[in-house]
Design an enzyme around this catalytic site. Structure first.
Site, PDB file in Angstrom:
ATOM      1  N   LYS A  47      39.901  36.101  39.086  1.00  0.00           N
ATOM      2  CA  LYS A  47      40.191  36.199  40.476  1.00  0.00           C
ATOM      3  C   LYS A  47      40.185  37.060  41.230  1.00  0.00           C
ATOM      4  CE  LYS A  47      43.282  32.172  39.147  1.00  0.00           C
ATOM      5  NZ  LYS A  47      44.740  31.963  39.280  1.00  0.00           N
ATOM      6  N   GLY A  48      40.499  38.287  40.533  1.00  0.00           N
ATOM      7  CA  GLY A  48      40.882  39.503  41.163  1.00  0.00           C
ATOM      8  C   GLY A  48      39.722  39.979  42.341  1.00  0.00           C
ATOM      9  N   GLU A 104      33.833  43.642  40.200  1.00  0.00           N
ATOM     10  CA  GLU A 104      35.073  43.585  39.468  1.00  0.00           C
ATOM     11  C   GLU A 104      36.285  44.274  40.637  1.00  0.00           C
ATOM     12  OE1 GLU A 104      37.317  42.435  37.583  1.00  0.00           O
ATOM     13  OE2 GLU A 104      37.169  43.353  35.611  1.00  0.00           O
ATOM     14  N   ASP A 105      37.380  44.020  40.369  1.00  0.00           N
ATOM     15  CA  ASP A 105      38.529  44.422  41.110  1.00  0.00           C
ATOM     16  C   ASP A 105      38.535  46.045  40.855  1.00  0.00           C
ATOM     17  OD1 ASP A 105      39.421  43.562  38.956  1.00  0.00           O
ATOM     18  OD2 ASP A 105      41.219  42.636  39.900  1.00  0.00           O
ATOM     19  N   ASP A 108      40.200  49.450  34.118  1.00  0.00           N
ATOM     20  CA  ASP A 108      41.056  50.140  33.517  1.00  0.00           C
ATOM     21  C   ASP A 108      40.865  50.429  32.188  1.00  0.00           C
ATOM     22  OD1 ASP A 108      44.190  50.197  33.404  1.00  0.00           O
ATOM     23  OD2 ASP A 108      44.142  49.059  32.049  1.00  0.00           O
ATOM     24  N   PHE A 157      50.216  50.796  38.571  1.00  0.00           N
ATOM     25  CA  PHE A 157      49.735  49.183  38.998  1.00  0.00           C
ATOM     26  C   PHE A 157      49.861  48.984  40.134  1.00  0.00           C
ATOM     27  CE2 PHE A 157      49.856  44.828  38.310  1.00  0.00           C
ATOM     28  CZ  PHE A 157      49.214  44.725  37.190  1.00  0.00           C
ATOM     29  N   VAL A 158      48.646  48.572  40.751  1.00  0.00           N
ATOM     30  CA  VAL A 158      48.513  48.277  42.064  1.00  0.00           C
ATOM     31  C   VAL A 158      48.130  46.698  42.344  1.00  0.00           C
ATOM     32  CG1 VAL A 158      47.399  50.318  42.647  1.00  0.00           C
ATOM     33  CG2 VAL A 158      45.926  48.835  41.795  1.00  0.00           C
ATOM     34  N   ASP A 164      46.700  41.211  41.443  1.00  0.00           N
ATOM     35  CA  ASP A 164      47.644  40.431  41.037  1.00  0.00           C
ATOM     36  C   ASP A 164      48.731  41.150  40.138  1.00  0.00           C
ATOM     37  OD1 ASP A 164      46.206  39.754  38.741  1.00  0.00           O
ATOM     38  OD2 ASP A 164      47.838  38.364  38.429  1.00  0.00           O
ATOM     39  N   ARG A 170      48.071  38.606  45.768  1.00  0.00           N
ATOM     40  CA  ARG A 170      46.850  38.727  45.797  1.00  0.00           C
ATOM     41  C   ARG A 170      46.358  38.690  47.150  1.00  0.00           C
ATOM     42  NH1 ARG A 170      43.946  38.073  40.890  1.00  0.00           N
ATOM     43  NH2 ARG A 170      45.002  36.382  39.628  1.00  0.00           N
TER      44      ARG A 170
HETATM   45  P1  IMP Z   1      40.055  46.329  31.553  1.00  0.00           P
HETATM   46  O1  IMP Z   1      39.469  45.523  30.650  1.00  0.00           O
HETATM   47  O2  IMP Z   1      41.312  47.057  30.746  1.00  0.00           O
HETATM   48  O3  IMP Z   1      39.277  47.271  32.175  1.00  0.00           O
HETATM   49  O4  IMP Z   1      41.109  45.481  32.479  1.00  0.00           O
HETATM   50  C1  IMP Z   1      40.534  45.258  33.960  1.00  0.00           C
HETATM   51  C2  IMP Z   1      41.363  44.167  34.388  1.00  0.00           C
HETATM   52  O5  IMP Z   1      43.036  44.528  34.372  1.00  0.00           O
HETATM   53  C3  IMP Z   1      41.107  43.974  35.954  1.00  0.00           C
HETATM   54  O6  IMP Z   1      40.142  43.065  36.209  1.00  0.00           O
HETATM   55  C4  IMP Z   1      42.543  43.498  36.277  1.00  0.00           C
HETATM   56  O7  IMP Z   1      42.646  41.960  36.165  1.00  0.00           O
HETATM   57  C5  IMP Z   1      43.760  43.976  35.141  1.00  0.00           C
HETATM   58  N1  IMP Z   1      44.325  45.317  35.738  1.00  0.00           N
HETATM   59  C6  IMP Z   1      44.054  46.636  35.413  1.00  0.00           C
HETATM   60  N2  IMP Z   1      44.949  47.201  35.966  1.00  0.00           N
HETATM   61  C7  IMP Z   1      45.594  46.653  37.172  1.00  0.00           C
HETATM   62  C8  IMP Z   1      46.299  46.871  38.314  1.00  0.00           C
HETATM   63  O8  IMP Z   1      46.588  48.015  38.505  1.00  0.00           O
HETATM   64  N3  IMP Z   1      46.602  45.954  39.030  1.00  0.00           N
HETATM   65  C9  IMP Z   1      46.113  44.617  38.689  1.00  0.00           C
HETATM   66  N4  IMP Z   1      45.357  44.230  37.638  1.00  0.00           N
HETATM   67  C10 IMP Z   1      44.919  45.386  36.757  1.00  0.00           C
END
Ligand code: IMP
Length: 183
Positions: A47-48, A104-105, A108, A157-158, A164, A170
């Site tokens: 949902k981000g 994507e939001d 990470d 962590f944002v 969220d 959100r």
């Molecule tokens: P990745 O697969 O590790 O790149 O994760 C990406 C997902 O992790 C994002 O779509 C978010 O849902 C979540 N995420 C990673 N860092 C944060 C953060 O700082 N705040 C909120 N959600 C995060």
């Protein structure tokens, strides 16, 4: 009444800067997808990405369709584990003719988008690119770089603007760093 603004340690990206970032990304995408036959599908990762996607699509001039996917990654609320599962898939018969931009939001570890790009290419999409509002390059665990990046941020962590923590925050209109005692 609880006030979520009080759970924010500090604002990282305010509303004015978010508007600038979105305009810049929309202009980049417009210029790359200016050809007659290039009408991309923006695929938001629920949902981000919802807040970012609704602003981005209105800032773009090039004709685009929209769609959504939802994925889950097991792990606790602040650390993704690396296993990506598709919970909501695209239901489109004609993927081979489509140019997809996954929205994507935040990136990470990079696992979610790396997986989604190869998944959509395997389903036959003509092209797949990715746009992310935020990027935390320090946290990368796999080799992945989005084509369009709004802003690189440090390893914190944002929350807000769609992002969220445990499904909260959100609706905040800016991106902020969550207070450490709220995690
Ligand atoms: P990745 O697969 O590790 O790149 O994760 C990406 C997902 O992790 C994002 O779509 C978010 O849902 C979540 N995420 C990673 N860092 C944060 C953060 O700082 N705040 C909120 N959600 C995060």
């Amino acid at each position: 009444m609880a006030n979520w603004n009080d759970h924010v340690d500090h604002v990282l990206i305010d509303e004015a800067e978010l508007r600038e970032i979105v305009s810049r990304l929309a202009a980049q995408i417009d210029s790359d997808y200016s050809g007659e036959d290039k009408n991309p599908i923006l695929v938001g990762v629920l949902k981000g990405s919802v807040t970012f996607m609704t602003d981005l699509m209105r800032a773009m001039k090039c004709p685009a369709q929209i769609d959504f996917m939802r994925v889950s990654s097991y792990g606790n609320s602040t650390v993704a584990s690396g296993n990506v599962n598709i919970i909501l898939d695209l239901n489109r018969p004609n993927l081979p003719n489509e140019d997809i931009i996954v929205v994507e939001d935040i990136v990470d570890s990079g696992r979610t988008l790396k997986y989604l790009v190869s998944y959509l290419l395997n389903k036959g999409a003509r092209s797949v690119r990715t746009v992310t509002l935020l990027d935390k390059p320090e946290r990368r665990e796999v080799d992945f770089t989005p084509e369009y990046i709004g802003k690189e941020i440090p390893n914190a962590f944002v929350i807000g603007y769609g992002l969220d923590y445990a499904e909260k925050y959100r609706t905040l209109p800016y991106v902020g760093v969550i207070r450490s005692d709220k995690i």
